[in-house]
Design a protein around this motif. Structure first.
Motif, short mmCIF file in Angstrom:
data_model
loop_
_atom_site.label_atom_id
_atom_site.label_comp_id
_atom_site.label_asym_id
_atom_site.label_seq_id
_atom_site.Cartn_x
_atom_site.Cartn_y
_atom_site.Cartn_z
N ALA A 266 41.73 -20.22 -115.05
CA ALA A 266 42.37 -19.03 -114.49
C ALA A 266 41.74 -17.75 -115.03
N SER A 267 41.46 -17.73 -116.35
CA SER A 267 40.83 -16.55 -116.93
C SER A 267 39.43 -16.34 -116.38
N TYR A 268 38.71 -17.46 -116.16
CA TYR A 268 37.38 -17.32 -115.55
C TYR A 268 37.50 -16.73 -114.15
N TYR A 269 38.44 -17.24 -113.35
CA TYR A 269 38.60 -16.72 -111.99
C TYR A 269 39.02 -15.26 -112.02
N LEU A 270 39.84 -14.89 -113.01
CA LEU A 270 40.27 -13.51 -113.13
C LEU A 270 39.08 -12.59 -113.37
N SER A 271 38.17 -13.01 -114.24
CA SER A 271 36.96 -12.21 -114.46
C SER A 271 36.03 -12.27 -113.26
N TYR A 272 36.04 -13.40 -112.58
CA TYR A 272 35.19 -13.59 -111.40
C TYR A 272 35.59 -12.65 -110.26
N ARG A 273 36.90 -12.43 -110.10
CA ARG A 273 37.41 -11.54 -109.05
C ARG A 273 37.93 -10.22 -109.60
N ALA A 274 37.43 -9.84 -110.76
CA ALA A 274 37.96 -8.64 -111.43
C ALA A 274 37.77 -7.39 -110.57
N GLY A 275 36.62 -7.28 -109.91
CA GLY A 275 36.35 -6.09 -109.11
C GLY A 275 37.36 -5.90 -107.99
N GLY A 276 37.61 -6.97 -107.23
CA GLY A 276 38.56 -6.87 -106.13
C GLY A 276 39.98 -6.62 -106.61
N LEU A 277 40.36 -7.26 -107.71
CA LEU A 277 41.72 -7.08 -108.23
C LEU A 277 41.92 -5.67 -108.77
N ILE A 278 40.89 -5.11 -109.42
CA ILE A 278 41.00 -3.73 -109.91
C ILE A 278 41.10 -2.76 -108.76
N THR A 279 40.34 -3.00 -107.70
CA THR A 279 40.44 -2.14 -106.51
C THR A 279 41.82 -2.20 -105.90
N LEU A 280 42.38 -3.40 -105.80
CA LEU A 280 43.74 -3.55 -105.26
C LEU A 280 44.75 -2.82 -106.13
N ALA A 281 44.62 -2.95 -107.46
CA ALA A 281 45.54 -2.26 -108.36
C ALA A 281 45.41 -0.75 -108.22
N ILE A 326 54.22 -5.50 -102.78
CA ILE A 326 53.16 -5.31 -101.78
C ILE A 326 51.83 -5.83 -102.31
N GLY A 327 51.48 -5.44 -103.55
CA GLY A 327 50.20 -5.86 -104.11
C GLY A 327 50.08 -7.36 -104.28
N LEU A 328 51.16 -8.03 -104.73
CA LEU A 328 51.10 -9.48 -104.93
C LEU A 328 50.99 -10.22 -103.60
N ASN A 329 51.68 -9.75 -102.57
CA ASN A 329 51.54 -10.38 -101.25
C ASN A 329 50.10 -10.30 -100.76
N ILE A 330 49.48 -9.14 -100.95
CA ILE A 330 48.08 -8.99 -100.53
C ILE A 330 47.16 -9.86 -101.39
N ALA A 331 47.45 -9.91 -102.71
CA ALA A 331 46.61 -10.71 -103.61
C ALA A 331 46.67 -12.19 -103.28
N ILE A 332 47.84 -12.68 -102.89
CA ILE A 332 47.97 -14.11 -102.55
C ILE A 332 47.13 -14.45 -101.32
N VAL A 333 47.19 -13.59 -100.30
CA VAL A 333 46.41 -13.85 -99.09
C VAL A 333 44.92 -13.62 -99.33
N GLY A 334 44.58 -12.70 -100.24
CA GLY A 334 43.18 -12.41 -100.50
C GLY A 334 42.51 -13.35 -101.47
N ASN A 335 43.26 -14.29 -102.07
CA ASN A 335 42.69 -15.26 -103.02
C ASN A 335 43.06 -16.68 -102.59
N TYR A 515 50.38 -13.87 -89.31
CA TYR A 515 49.03 -14.32 -89.68
C TYR A 515 48.95 -14.64 -91.17
N MET A 516 49.49 -13.77 -92.00
CA MET A 516 49.46 -13.99 -93.45
C MET A 516 50.19 -15.28 -93.82
N TRP A 517 51.33 -15.51 -93.20
CA TRP A 517 52.12 -16.70 -93.51
C TRP A 517 51.38 -17.98 -93.11
#
Length: 796
Positions: A266-281, A326-335, A515-517
């Motif tokens: 999980a920590s590897y994936y977090l660093s792997y997608r850090a750019g997108g998650l920081i942009t979302l935040a 809002i952010g977590l709903n988008i993060a779930i669909v985006g990952n 669509y998200m669901w």
């Protein structure tokens, strides 16, 4: 090694040159020696005559040759040295190795759940592509070194340098220069040998890693295929034939090791997608600031408590939790391909956040049922991530599935009544019950991976529709908050029908939420990638009709962009604080002009993007426009005339929304202006639709072109013993006390007839054109009361 080879090469080159020279002098046969001597004598005689015209090599020529060779060696040294891009390449190779090591270690220890395997496959394919790119970069650098070697070989073609090398006397004369040249050569040779060794070792590593990645991909694909939806293939023994006898100490150690592995993945994936998650935040932070600014404005104006009138449930209780939802709903669909631990933690945090929003809002029964659902989901996640497949895990899964079926049949109704969207919840309940039932069946007959996957999908589908329902409500509250705040800034405090507005706004958002669901469900069932690939192949397949080639994807994208453009131009008014049932006095004409221009720009940009997205060649488009021109000439003149007239009306502004106009025999207030027609509200309630071409071709009386006031007149008759001056005073006092009368413009009083004790008067004054009849009626009543109080007779 390379240094020795190059030194030997240069020595052999020198020997070869000298050898060829001596051979040309000494290897002449004896029988031809006399002939040779005679030729030499002849040449010496003739040479003495043409010595002036012989080509001679000077010391300057030798120095230039040495300088040229030194420049070649210097440039070769600089080019052979690794630049910043090369060091970056070696850093990327090291980072790729660390990623690969983590994935390979995780593959051997983590639970074989679908999400982890999907993430492994995605990352392994990316690592494979990275290794191919790194290998190509290493090959380019090796080729560069070979080109540098070729520069040394080119020096052999320099006749001046080679003659100096062969001439021992001259070499002593340029001993210092040759020494410097030898130092440059040795430095370049040493650097090239070192760098070529580094490149060869890195190339060897990339090749080994490519083999490891290929083997790992085969393993992952096999596990994914093994956990796929197959009703007949048995994966584990039947439930009744399992005999687990694992010591408790070993169970604890297994849980601890799996926790470490899942955390590292999980920590590897977090660093792997850090750019997108920081942009979302960052975007969520901007959204939170925007909501906070509107709420602070309402608080300053004392209107914050009126949000309850709009049936606000979430934004009036703070902004942090709604923005997180809002952010977590988008993060779930985006990952969609995140590891199981990462995505399930996102789900649990999301559910915990909306639980805070539900607190003190739901009934006790509904809240208890909701907490029970969260407890079952948490237990399911723990069993899936940290407990190995065995009798204990399978029995626990079956128990949770049984509770889930009972929950879906009995207790789920109390949650449905608390949601904003109830229609989708019915389908979510059906899916929840069916997937739990299938999970029990597959678990008993040995399809454990499929059973676990169906169980998680069942709970995620149910909880996700609850979260998406909350998401929709929060979005609608944000839009209504924006409308209400903008209206207050325009000094419009009147509340509007928020329920009908919400019903209008939520329709396009329901499509997005659906669509998200569906994407989340398909991803958890491990069918989203295949569906996405199949649909992509269908949409991108080229089709040819005549000389035109197109794809279904371009056509679909064309209509999606057109639909989106029309939707945006329809709803853009809400961000200006405009609603459909706007009061005449609240209309801001300048803002409406900006709104019309914005709508026009949105439509034009939308259509241009749609044409570009369709992929239609410009030559084919010119043919289409030519055919359209013929159609215009035959039957679309009026349509084009009205369209162009609409654009002229938008920019020329002879009339604007809210104006009261008279055209031909029709009169009323301009309700809306489109690109083809204009709607007018008649005083009797009728809506008159007038083509824009008629508005430009006919005379228009605009009562509100300059301002919103109209001069009205009242004919009155006063009887009694009074002077005209006193009558004027009474009339002016009556009009001054009327709020609907514009007292900035003085009223006008005219006497049309005067006799003894009898006066006929015409009174003219200015009032709002939108409330003319009301103002005239009130003025008559007030003047009647004032004249009657003076004992006079008043008639009108």
């Amino acid at each position: 090694m390379m240094q020795k080879k190059n030194s030997i090469l240069l020595a052999l080159l020198t020997v070869l040159l000298f050898a060829s020279h001596s051979y040309s002098q000494n290897a002449v046969p004896k029988k031809d020696s006399l002939k040779t001597d005679s030729i030499k004598n002849k040449s010496s005689k003739t040479g003495s005559k043409s010595k002036l015209f012989e080509e001679t090599t000077t010391d300057s020529d030798y120095l230039m040759a040495i300088e040229k060779a030194g420049a070649v060696m210097e440039s070769a040294y600089n080019d052979a040295d690794f630049d910043g891009a090369s060091h970056h390449l070696f850093g990327e190779i090291r980072r790729t190795q660390s990623k690969l090591d983590l994935i390979l270690n995780s593959l051997s220890g983590a639970n074989p759940n679908v999400r982890n395997q999907q993430m492994y496959r995605i990352v392994l394919k990316e690592i494979q592509q990275e290794l191919d790119d790194q290998n190509n970069d290493i090959n380019l650098r090796n080729q560069n070194l070979e080109k540098i070697k070729a520069r040394f070989i080119e020096l052999r073609k320099d006749k001046t340098l080679m003659s100096l090398v062969k001439d021992t006397i001259k070499r002593k004369q340029f001993k210092k220069e040759f020494g410097n040249l030898r130092k440059r050569y040795k430095a370049t040779d040493s650097l090239m040998t070192k760098n070529q060794g580094i490149l060869n070792s890195n190339k060897r590593l990339t090749v080994q890693r490519k083999i490891a990645v290929s083997n790992a991909l085969i393993t992952v694909e096999g596990k994914l295929e093994k956990s796929g939806i197959s009703m007949l293939k048995k994966e584990y023994p039947f439930l009744w034939s399992i005999n687990d006898s694992i010591p408790k100490k070993q169970v604890g150690q297994n849980i601890k090791s799996k926790i470490i592995i899942e955390e590292s993945v999980a920590s590897y994936y977090l660093s792997y997608r850090a750019g997108g998650l920081i942009t979302l935040a960052f975007l969520m932070g901007i959204l939170g600031w925007y909501i906070k600014r509107n709420l602070n404005y309402l608080k300053e104006k004392g209107h914050l408590d009126k949000l309850t009138s709009f049936n606000f449930k979430y934004l009036n209780r703070g902004i942090i939790i709604p923005v997180i939802v809002i952010g977590l709903n988008i993060a779930i669909v985006g990952n969609l391909y995140a590891p199981a631990f990462f995505i399930e933690m996102l789900h649990l945090i999301l559910l915990a956040s909306i639980t805070v929003l539900f607190k003190n809002k739901w009934s006790g029964k509904s809240m208890r049922n909701w907490l029970l659902l969260l407890g079952l989901f948490f237990a399911l996640c723990f069993l899936d991530l940290f407990i190995g497949v065995g009798l204990f895990q399978r029995c626990c899964f079956i128990a949770i599935n049984i509770f889930g079926i009972r929950y879906g049949l009995v207790q789920i109704r109390s949650i449905k009544d608390q949601l904003y969207i109830k229609g989708f919840f019915k389908w979510a309940s059906v899916i929840f019950i069916v997937l739990n039932g299938l999970s029990i069946l597959y678990n008993i007959f040995g399809r454990v991976s499929l059973s676990n996957m169906l169980s998680l999908t069942a709970f995620i589908s149910l909880t996700q529709i609850v979260a998406l329902s909350v998401l929709l409500k929060i979005i609608l509250e944000i839009i209504i908050l924006q409308i209400y705040t903008t209206r207050l800034k325009r000094d419009i405090e009147k509340l509007f029908d928020h329920e009908s507005l919400s019903d209008t706004l939520k329709k396009p958002f329901i499509i997005v939420i659906s669509y998200m669901w569906l994407v989340v469900i398909a991803s958890n069932l491990n069918i989203w990638e295949s569906l996405h690939t199949s649909l992509g192949s269908v949409l991108t397949h080229p089709n040819t009709i005549g000389s035109i080639t197109f794809t279904l994807g371009n056509i679909v994208l064309f209509f999606i962009i057109i639909w989106t453009a029309h939707l945006l131009q329809k709803y853009v008014a809400y961000f200006f604080g405009e609603i459909d049932d706007e009061n005449e006095e609240n209309i801001n004409k300048r803002q409406h002009s900006k709104l019309l221009i914005t709508r026009l720009v949105v439509l034009i940009v939308g259509y241009l993007l749609a044409v570009a997205a369709s992929g239609m060649p410009l030559d084919k488009l010119s043919i289409l426009l030519g055919a359209l021109g013929v159609g215009v000439g035959l039957g679309l003149q009026n349509v084009v005339n009205n369209f162009v007239s609409g654009i002229i009306l938008i920019f020329d502004k002879p009339i604007q929304i809210g104006d009261v106009i008279d055209i031909s025999s029709e009169s009323g207030r301009v309700k809306s202006m489109g690109l083809r027609t204009t709607k007018i509200n008649a005083p009797n309630g009728a809506e008159i639709i007038i083509p824009n071409g008629n508005l430009l071709s006919q005379n228009i009386t605009n009562w509100t072109y300059t301002d919103n006031f109209k001069l009205v007149e009242i004919s009155i008759e006063v009887t009694g013993d009074i002077d005209p001056e006193d009558i004027n005073i009474i009339i002016n006092e009556s009009l001054e006390n009327l709020p609907l009368v514009n007292n900035a413009k003085p009223s006008q009083i005219y006497y049309t007839a005067i006799s003894d004790g009898k006066f006929k008067i015409l009174v003219k004054f200015w009032c709002s054109i939108y409330r003319t009849e009301e103002t005239v009626s009130t003025a008559r009543q007030v003047m009647f009361s004032n004249f009657k109080a003076k004992g006079l007779t008043f008639s009108s």
